[in-house]
Write a protein that holds these residues in place. Structure first.
Motif, PDB file in Angstrom:
ATOM      1  N   LYS A  75     114.956 -13.336 120.151  1.00 35.71           N
ATOM      2  CA  LYS A  75     114.328 -12.425 119.199  1.00 35.71           C
ATOM      3  C   LYS A  75     112.988 -12.995 118.715  1.00 35.71           C
ATOM      4  CE  LYS A  75     117.251 -10.527 116.410  1.00 35.71           C
ATOM      5  NZ  LYS A  75     118.144 -10.233 115.257  1.00 35.71           N
ATOM      6  N   LYS A  76     112.950 -14.284 118.436  1.00 34.05           N
ATOM      7  CA  LYS A  76     111.725 -14.956 117.987  1.00 34.05           C
ATOM      8  C   LYS A  76     110.667 -14.926 119.095  1.00 34.05           C
ATOM      9  CE  LYS A  76     109.257 -18.260 115.662  1.00 34.05           C
ATOM     10  NZ  LYS A  76     108.038 -18.218 116.375  1.00 34.05           N
ATOM     11  N   ILE A  77     111.076 -15.163 120.319  1.00 31.99           N
ATOM     12  CA  ILE A  77     110.139 -15.147 121.455  1.00 31.99           C
ATOM     13  C   ILE A  77     109.546 -13.744 121.629  1.00 31.99           C
ATOM     14  CG2 ILE A  77     109.967 -15.354 123.967  1.00 31.99           C
ATOM     15  CD1 ILE A  77     112.009 -17.708 123.697  1.00 31.99           C
ATOM     16  N   LYS A  78     110.366 -12.729 121.471  1.00 28.82           N
ATOM     17  CA  LYS A  78     109.863 -11.357 121.585  1.00 28.82           C
ATOM     18  C   LYS A  78     108.833 -11.062 120.489  1.00 28.82           C
ATOM     19  CE  LYS A  78     113.746  -9.389 124.079  1.00 28.82           C
ATOM     20  NZ  LYS A  78     114.886  -8.458 124.063  1.00 28.82           N
ATOM     21  N   GLN A  79     109.040 -11.613 119.307  1.00 29.27           N
ATOM     22  CA  GLN A  79     108.048 -11.477 118.233  1.00 29.27           C
ATOM     23  C   GLN A  79     106.757 -12.214 118.600  1.00 29.27           C
ATOM     24  OE1 GLN A  79     110.177 -12.989 114.835  1.00 29.27           O
ATOM     25  NE2 GLN A  79     111.129 -11.010 114.380  1.00 29.27           N
ATOM     26  N   ASN A 132     112.118 -12.359 132.081  1.00 24.01           N
ATOM     27  CA  ASN A 132     112.968 -13.459 132.544  1.00 24.01           C
ATOM     28  C   ASN A 132     113.531 -14.323 131.420  1.00 24.01           C
ATOM     29  OD1 ASN A 132     112.792 -13.411 135.614  1.00 24.01           O
ATOM     30  ND2 ASN A 132     110.668 -13.178 134.994  1.00 24.01           N
ATOM     31  N   LEU A 133     113.531 -13.820 130.214  1.00 24.71           N
ATOM     32  CA  LEU A 133     114.031 -14.613 129.088  1.00 24.71           C
ATOM     33  C   LEU A 133     115.487 -15.013 129.240  1.00 24.71           C
ATOM     34  CD1 LEU A 133     112.449 -13.053 125.880  1.00 24.71           C
ATOM     35  CD2 LEU A 133     112.117 -15.342 126.802  1.00 24.71           C
ATOM     36  N   GLU A 158     112.224 -24.338 124.476  1.00 24.08           N
ATOM     37  CA  GLU A 158     113.447 -24.684 123.755  1.00 24.08           C
ATOM     38  C   GLU A 158     114.619 -23.757 124.085  1.00 24.08           C
ATOM     39  OE1 GLU A 158     112.364 -24.763 119.641  1.00 24.08           O
ATOM     40  OE2 GLU A 158     111.091 -26.534 119.900  1.00 24.08           O
ATOM     41  N   LEU A 159     114.311 -22.668 124.765  1.00 25.68           N
ATOM     42  CA  LEU A 159     115.367 -21.733 125.141  1.00 25.68           C
ATOM     43  C   LEU A 159     116.279 -22.404 126.163  1.00 25.68           C
ATOM     44  CD1 LEU A 159     116.327 -18.778 124.790  1.00 25.68           C
ATOM     45  CD2 LEU A 159     114.915 -18.214 126.766  1.00 25.68           C
ATOM     46  N   SER A 160     117.512 -22.590 125.797  1.00 20.15           N
ATOM     47  CA  SER A 160     118.435 -23.248 126.716  1.00 20.15           C
ATOM     48  C   SER A 160     119.607 -22.330 127.018  1.00 20.15           C
ATOM     49  CB  SER A 160     118.941 -24.570 126.132  1.00 20.15           C
ATOM     50  OG  SER A 160     119.611 -24.326 124.925  1.00 20.15           O
ATOM     51  N   GLU A 161     120.156 -22.539 128.158  1.00 24.88           N
ATOM     52  CA  GLU A 161     121.276 -21.700 128.574  1.00 24.88           C
ATOM     53  C   GLU A 161     122.523 -22.051 127.771  1.00 24.88           C
ATOM     54  OE1 GLU A 161     121.679 -21.755 132.834  1.00 24.88           O
ATOM     55  OE2 GLU A 161     119.511 -21.731 133.062  1.00 24.88           O
ATOM     56  N   ASN A 162     123.295 -21.028 127.460  1.00 23.79           N
ATOM     57  CA  ASN A 162     124.573 -21.158 126.764  1.00 23.79           C
ATOM     58  C   ASN A 162     124.459 -21.770 125.367  1.00 23.79           C
ATOM     59  OD1 ASN A 162     125.864 -20.133 129.086  1.00 23.79           O
ATOM     60  ND2 ASN A 162     125.903 -22.179 129.979  1.00 23.79           N
ATOM     61  N   SER A 163     123.316 -21.674 124.762  1.00 27.00           N
ATOM     62  CA  SER A 163     123.153 -22.164 123.401  1.00 27.00           C
ATOM     63  C   SER A 163     123.587 -21.069 122.430  1.00 27.00           C
ATOM     64  CB  SER A 163     121.693 -22.547 123.152  1.00 27.00           C
ATOM     65  OG  SER A 163     121.510 -22.894 121.814  1.00 27.00           O
ATOM     66  N   PRO A 164     124.279 -21.437 121.358  1.00 23.24           N
ATOM     67  CA  PRO A 164     124.740 -20.406 120.423  1.00 23.24           C
ATOM     68  C   PRO A 164     123.604 -19.676 119.703  1.00 23.24           C
ATOM     69  CG  PRO A 164     125.339 -22.610 119.644  1.00 23.24           C
ATOM     70  CD  PRO A 164     124.729 -22.761 121.003  1.00 23.24           C
TER      71      PRO A 164
END
Length: 132
Positions: free
Chosen positions: A54-58, A93-94, A41-47
């Motif tokens: 932060k959630k992914i790092k958790q 590479n996040l 769900e991580l998309s480029e230029n998303s607000p």
């Protein structure tokens, strides 16, 4: 007469160990799926990228803990090291290369599957060909 309590004790110990291994397998599966979906769900230029990162790092931190649980049960091995390396790759590479992030995610899912198979074998759970 004296063998029965010992046999029951051994059976109960195996049962408890198997239940513990199953809970680790379920947690690993759930956490793996969560990380996979969050990275997808991580998309480029998303607000909301900062919050998602932060959630992914958790998620990654949780999976590092799962890796340590697995390592405690099966010992240090290449599968656990590969799993941790793929987590490092995702984290690195996040916010950069989307293609590399996708490659890391695919490697991560393969490594998670191998660890799950190792755990299943350790707990004497039959692994079907469709699980491999």
């Amino acid at each position: 007469i004296f063998l029965t309590p010992k046999i029951n004790q051994q059976f109960e110990q195996r049962k408890i160990r198997s239940e513990y291994l199953l809970s680790i397998l379920n947690n690993l599966k759930t956490d793996t799926l969560t990380l996979y979906m969050d990275v997808q769900e991580l998309s480029e230029n998303s607000p909301d990228n900062n919050e998602r990162v932060k959630k992914i790092k958790q998620d990654i931190l949780k999976l590092r803990y799962r890796a340590k649980e697995v390592e405690a049960l099966v010992g240090k091995n290449q599968a656990v090291q590969n799993f941790e390396s793929s987590l490092d790759c995702i984290k690195k590479n996040l916010t950069t290369d989307k293609k590399q992030r996708f490659y890391c995610l695919m490697q991560f899912t393969q490594d998670a599957q191998i660890i799950s198979i190792n755990l299943a074998e350790k707990s004497y759970i039959k692994v079907s060909d469709s699980d491999k």
